[in-house]
Scaffold this motif. Sequence first.
Motif, PDB file in Angstrom:
ATOM      1  N   PRO A  85      -0.359   2.230   7.768  1.00 36.59           N
ATOM      2  CA  PRO A  85       1.094   2.380   7.796  1.00 36.59           C
ATOM      3  C   PRO A  85       1.738   2.006   6.457  1.00 36.59           C
ATOM      4  CG  PRO A  85       0.467   0.367   8.925  1.00 36.59           C
ATOM      5  CD  PRO A  85      -0.806   1.055   8.524  1.00 36.59           C
ATOM      6  N   TRP A  86       3.005   2.380   6.315  1.00 39.03           N
ATOM      7  CA  TRP A  86       3.757   2.141   5.099  1.00 39.03           C
ATOM      8  C   TRP A  86       5.029   1.374   5.433  1.00 39.03           C
ATOM      9  CZ3 TRP A  86       2.128   6.876   6.893  1.00 39.03           C
ATOM     10  CH2 TRP A  86       1.057   7.459   6.212  1.00 39.03           C
ATOM     11  N   THR A  87       5.441   0.528   4.508  1.00 35.80           N
ATOM     12  CA  THR A  87       6.702  -0.187   4.651  1.00 35.80           C
ATOM     13  C   THR A  87       7.507   0.001   3.376  1.00 35.80           C
ATOM     14  OG1 THR A  87       5.661  -1.818   6.087  1.00 35.80           O
ATOM     15  CG2 THR A  87       7.790  -2.417   5.140  1.00 35.80           C
ATOM     16  N   ASP A 132       0.797  -1.218   0.000  1.00 32.79           N
ATOM     17  CA  ASP A 132       0.000   0.000   0.000  1.00 32.79           C
ATOM     18  C   ASP A 132       0.836   1.277   0.000  1.00 32.79           C
ATOM     19  OD1 ASP A 132      -2.393  -1.368  -0.060  1.00 32.79           O
ATOM     20  OD2 ASP A 132      -2.582  -1.432   2.132  1.00 32.79           O
ATOM     21  N   ALA A 133       2.129   1.166   0.233  1.00 31.04           N
ATOM     22  CA  ALA A 133       2.988   2.357   0.216  1.00 31.04           C
ATOM     23  C   ALA A 133       3.033   2.979  -1.178  1.00 31.04           C
ATOM     24  CB  ALA A 133       4.398   2.009   0.687  1.00 31.04           C
ATOM     25  N   ASN A 134       2.623   2.211  -2.201  1.00 30.31           N
ATOM     26  CA  ASN A 134       2.573   2.723  -3.574  1.00 30.31           C
ATOM     27  C   ASN A 134       1.279   3.476  -3.865  1.00 30.31           C
ATOM     28  OD1 ASN A 134       5.054   1.727  -4.770  1.00 30.31           O
ATOM     29  ND2 ASN A 134       4.209  -0.295  -4.342  1.00 30.31           N
ATOM     30  N   ASP A 135       0.293   3.384  -2.975  1.00 28.92           N
ATOM     31  CA  ASP A 135      -1.015   3.982  -3.187  1.00 28.92           C
ATOM     32  C   ASP A 135      -1.080   5.353  -2.516  1.00 28.92           C
ATOM     33  OD1 ASP A 135      -3.672   4.707  -3.324  1.00 28.92           O
ATOM     34  OD2 ASP A 135      -4.434   2.916  -2.312  1.00 28.92           O
ATOM     35  N   PRO A 136      -1.183   6.438  -3.304  1.00 30.73           N
ATOM     36  CA  PRO A 136      -1.205   7.777  -2.701  1.00 30.73           C
ATOM     37  C   PRO A 136      -2.426   8.019  -1.800  1.00 30.73           C
ATOM     38  CG  PRO A 136      -1.591   7.899  -5.071  1.00 30.73           C
ATOM     39  CD  PRO A 136      -1.274   6.477  -4.753  1.00 30.73           C
ATOM     40  N   GLU A 137      -3.473   7.220  -1.944  1.00 27.33           N
ATOM     41  CA  GLU A 137      -4.677   7.361  -1.122  1.00 27.33           C
ATOM     42  C   GLU A 137      -4.543   6.635   0.221  1.00 27.33           C
ATOM     43  OE1 GLU A 137      -7.421   9.201  -2.104  1.00 27.33           O
ATOM     44  OE2 GLU A 137      -6.126   9.802  -3.763  1.00 27.33           O
ATOM     45  N   TYR A 180      14.417  -2.501   6.259  1.00 26.16           N
ATOM     46  CA  TYR A 180      13.133  -1.861   5.953  1.00 26.16           C
ATOM     47  C   TYR A 180      12.889  -0.728   6.928  1.00 26.16           C
ATOM     48  CZ  TYR A 180      12.211  -6.181   3.394  1.00 26.16           C
ATOM     49  OH  TYR A 180      12.289  -7.238   2.520  1.00 26.16           O
ATOM     50  N   VAL A 181      12.047   0.205   6.508  1.00 22.34           N
ATOM     51  CA  VAL A 181      11.539   1.214   7.423  1.00 22.34           C
ATOM     52  C   VAL A 181      10.024   1.101   7.380  1.00 22.34           C
ATOM     53  CG1 VAL A 181      11.559   3.115   5.747  1.00 22.34           C
ATOM     54  CG2 VAL A 181      11.635   3.616   8.170  1.00 22.34           C
ATOM     55  N   TRP A 182       9.453   1.032   8.559  1.00 26.82           N
ATOM     56  CA  TRP A 182       7.994   1.007   8.741  1.00 26.82           C
ATOM     57  C   TRP A 182       7.618   2.348   9.317  1.00 26.82           C
ATOM     58  CZ3 TRP A 182       5.181   1.808  13.181  1.00 26.82           C
ATOM     59  CH2 TRP A 182       3.824   1.483  13.126  1.00 26.82           C
ATOM     60  N   SER A 183       6.573   2.957   8.787  1.00 27.99           N
ATOM     61  CA  SER A 183       6.144   4.249   9.319  1.00 27.99           C
ATOM     62  C   SER A 183       4.630   4.333   9.396  1.00 27.99           C
ATOM     63  CB  SER A 183       6.695   5.403   8.484  1.00 27.99           C
ATOM     64  OG  SER A 183       6.273   5.296   7.146  1.00 27.99           O
TER      65      SER A 183
END
Length: 134
Positions: free
Chosen positions: A73-75, A64-69, A129-132
């Motif tokens: 969280p993002w990885t 989902d980190a590729n989805d601007p919507e 990896y970074v998780w945010s």
Amino acid sequence: MGVMMDYFAATTEELAALDLDVGPAGNGWPYVDCKGWILEVEEFAAEIDGRDPSSFGRDEPLGDANDPEHEGPWTVRINAELVDTLACLEADKVRSYADRYLLEDWEVERLIELAGLARSARAEGRALYVWSSV
């Protein structure tokens, strides 16, 4: 509201088994807490190593980190050049840099922890990896 950021190392198989909604800390996974330290990691690593931050490769957003919507969280998988640079940072070199540029003690310890995490990731065949999350 702050941004939570945790760096962690995992193989592809380990990453698939993590609940990325709660991050590495919520899974009891080893990590380095980098809350509030969004851009500085690449900049610090590049300056300490004597290179331009633009020389690092690109990080790889996952899922989902590729989805601007997507609201998190993002990885993101950290690029190999940055991992290699972090892995080569020795504590004495980080401390010397910190003295010159007046880094806070917590920043020094965080860089040293990240360097250790990068070294162990490389030695164990894991990616960094970074998780945010907000």
